[in-house]
Design a protein around this motif. Structure first.
Motif, PDB file in Angstrom:
ATOM      1  N   PHE A 253       1.171  -1.115  -0.359  1.00 16.27           N
ATOM      2  CA  PHE A 253       0.196  -0.103  -0.549  1.00 16.27           C
ATOM      3  C   PHE A 253       0.613   1.429   0.097  1.00 16.27           C
ATOM      4  O   PHE A 253       0.240   2.394  -0.179  1.00 16.27           O
ATOM      5  CB  PHE A 253      -0.866   0.014   1.105  1.00 16.27           C
TER       6      PHE A 253
ATOM      7  N   THR B 261      -4.997  10.964  -2.540  1.00 17.20           N
ATOM      8  CA  THR B 261      -4.363  10.457  -4.149  1.00 17.20           C
ATOM      9  C   THR B 261      -5.665  10.737  -5.428  1.00 17.20           C
ATOM     10  O   THR B 261      -6.127   9.363  -4.833  1.00 17.20           O
ATOM     11  CB  THR B 261      -3.267   9.685  -4.430  1.00 17.20           C
ATOM     12  N   PRO B 262      -5.570  11.769  -6.248  1.00 16.55           N
ATOM     13  CA  PRO B 262      -6.770  11.916  -7.242  1.00 16.55           C
ATOM     14  C   PRO B 262      -6.312  10.233  -7.604  1.00 16.55           C
ATOM     15  O   PRO B 262      -5.475  10.307  -7.817  1.00 16.55           O
ATOM     16  CB  PRO B 262      -5.872  12.068  -7.890  1.00 16.55           C
ATOM     17  N   PRO B 263      -7.773   8.963  -8.251  1.00 18.24           N
ATOM     18  CA  PRO B 263      -7.576   8.029  -8.825  1.00 18.24           C
ATOM     19  C   PRO B 263      -6.674   8.137  -9.863  1.00 18.24           C
ATOM     20  O   PRO B 263      -7.137   8.873 -11.180  1.00 18.24           O
ATOM     21  CB  PRO B 263      -9.017   7.708  -8.838  1.00 18.24           C
ATOM     22  N   ARG B 264      -6.630   7.149 -10.753  1.00 14.09           N
ATOM     23  CA  ARG B 264      -6.056   7.079 -11.551  1.00 14.09           C
ATOM     24  C   ARG B 264      -5.313   5.584 -12.207  1.00 14.09           C
ATOM     25  O   ARG B 264      -5.149   4.780 -12.219  1.00 14.09           O
ATOM     26  CB  ARG B 264      -5.021   7.576 -12.040  1.00 14.09           C
ATOM     27  N   ASP B 265      -6.303   4.693 -12.469  1.00 15.65           N
ATOM     28  CA  ASP B 265      -7.038   3.077 -12.722  1.00 15.65           C
ATOM     29  C   ASP B 265      -6.805   3.219 -14.342  1.00 15.65           C
ATOM     30  O   ASP B 265      -7.561   3.414 -14.907  1.00 15.65           O
ATOM     31  CB  ASP B 265      -7.906   3.206 -12.196  1.00 15.65           C
ATOM     32  N   GLY B 266      -5.567   2.975 -14.827  1.00 23.76           N
ATOM     33  CA  GLY B 266      -5.450   2.586 -16.572  1.00 23.76           C
ATOM     34  C   GLY B 266      -6.885   1.353 -16.459  1.00 23.76           C
ATOM     35  O   GLY B 266      -6.974   1.230 -17.691  1.00 23.76           O
ATOM     36  N   LEU B 267      -6.449   0.850 -15.907  1.00 27.18           N
ATOM     37  CA  LEU B 267      -7.726  -0.903 -17.044  1.00 27.18           C
ATOM     38  C   LEU B 267      -8.820  -0.482 -17.143  1.00 27.18           C
ATOM     39  O   LEU B 267      -9.669  -0.227 -17.612  1.00 27.18           O
ATOM     40  CB  LEU B 267      -7.594  -1.869 -15.263  1.00 27.18           C
ATOM     41  N   LEU B 268      -9.588   0.569 -15.738  1.00 32.96           N
ATOM     42  CA  LEU B 268     -11.067   0.686 -15.546  1.00 32.96           C
ATOM     43  C   LEU B 268     -11.383   2.458 -16.926  1.00 32.96           C
ATOM     44  O   LEU B 268     -11.962   2.299 -17.694  1.00 32.96           O
ATOM     45  CB  LEU B 268     -11.344   1.763 -14.134  1.00 32.96           C
ATOM     46  N   LEU B 269     -10.194   3.184 -16.910  1.00 33.17           N
ATOM     47  CA  LEU B 269      -9.867   3.759 -18.157  1.00 33.17           C
ATOM     48  C   LEU B 269      -9.852   3.254 -19.752  1.00 33.17           C
ATOM     49  O   LEU B 269     -10.959   3.630 -20.099  1.00 33.17           O
ATOM     50  CB  LEU B 269      -8.804   4.954 -18.469  1.00 33.17           C
TER      51      LEU B 269
ATOM     52  N   ARG C 232      -4.355  12.813   3.552  1.00 32.56           N
ATOM     53  CA  ARG C 232      -4.153  13.205   1.579  1.00 32.56           C
ATOM     54  C   ARG C 232      -4.263  12.416   0.716  1.00 32.56           C
ATOM     55  O   ARG C 232      -3.728  11.202  -0.275  1.00 32.56           O
ATOM     56  CB  ARG C 232      -3.110  13.936   1.431  1.00 32.56           C
TER      57      ARG C 232
END
Lengths: 189, 189
Positions: B36, B91-99, B89
């Motif tokens: 994590f 972290t803004p999400p950045r999920d390449g799979l879902l994109l 704080r």
DNA sequence: TGCTAGAAATATCTGGCAGATACAAGGAGG
DNA sequence: CCTCCTTGTATCTGCCAGATATTTCTAGCA
């Protein structure tokens, strides 16, 4: 070799739905992809600039003075497919909640419980949001060819929210008793 | 007002366990918090430098020439608690799979299935890793006061892996039929 | 008609941070 | 003695978020 930018993928993807201004693009990304993606102005503007220079988007006059509407070009669509096909670049994990819980002995049991309860609350709120979004959109776009894919992303949110709630409940139970006596037992009939 | 650095929290947390060199610190973060959290050399060295200047860590001679072992000071412990207490704080999400799945119509159904299968595989592998780690560590450190908190972080991984597997299975079923006929209907009696 | 508040829209800058890379030095094995 | 691997220290490039400044349009109000 064009620099592989994650932002390019989201920007071209957004413009593949319909032409937009940079501002509207950011709104769309926040509202539609917001559950799993985010972009900032600081990235969107230079990225659109680059994409225009490379011929992947075309700039048109916008509805206002000094505003531009961008639309994707043929080479832009090809570039989008190329980017989507690229291997997924996993963001290194950075979970502030788990980091704090790991050092829970230093932080203190009570504060950990507070963090867990807050996490449970937001997960519950998210879950309700996902579920209403699902019923709303399935009625609205249930027939479009995009819907099955969109629903997959919503259900990812549902599954993860449920998992977070279950985990938080379990953890609150595990950290529940003030150090010493093992567990508050249910009274036996 | 000291700049709020996420790295400081992880570094001070690591040194609160035991004094280490920068190299060992990074190894420990990768091996112990790796599920994590992650830190890079590029952050650890300047952070240790800053912490030393602020008096939160002390530098001692290491086992080799030109190597340093760092240990946390009293003010460092206070600083750690301060950081742990700070609001998380996110972290803004950045999920390449879902994109990629969101733009699944552009990417193609088959490639989406491939991505889902890969995600399922890695989640399964992770799950097994978490479970063996749990049994191993619970036997080894089950009595230490840190264990309940550590176990909480491991169970977070277990819950999330299970959720990912269930979601991937569900999604593979939903995207299962080749484009064309809408859905394999249950035969009506 | 004019005034004002706020939304829409464009743009830039700072600083956290990852990843790659380079390099030094000691230990292990041949 | 040579070479590879591990340990250990350090720097640089570039992605990216968040904050902030500025202009233009719209709506409400007088």
């Amino acid at each position: 070799m064009a620099r592989s930018s994650q932002t390019q993928m989201a920007v071209l993807g957004g413009l593949s739905i319909e032409p937009m201004t940079a501002y509207a693009l950011r709104e769309a990304i926040r509202d539609v992809l917001g559950h799993f993606w985010s972009e900032s102005f600081g990235q969107i503007y230079p990225t659109l600039q680059t994409l225009e220079e490379e011929g992947h988007v075309r700039r048109r006059e916008g509805p206002r003075a000094r505003s531009s509407v961008f639309e994707i070009t043929g080479s832009g669509t090809a570039r989008l497919i190329e980017l989507l096909t690229e291997p997924i670049r996993g963001t290194p994990p950075r979970d502030g909640l788990l980091l704090r819980l790991f050092f829970g002995r230093t932080l203190g049991r009570e504060r950990c419980r507070g963090l867990l309860e807050a996490a449970r609350d937001t997960a519950l709120k998210n879950l309700q949001g996902y579920e209403s979004l699902q019923t709303q959109l399935s009625a609205q776009e249930g027939d479009t060819p995009d819907w099955p894919f969109i629903e997959v992303t919503i259900r990812a949110g549902i599954h993860h929210s449920r998992a977070t709630i279950a985990w938080a409940d379990e953890s609150l139970a595990a950290l529940g008793d003030p150090a010493g006596h093992p567990e508050p037992e249910e009274p036996q009939p």
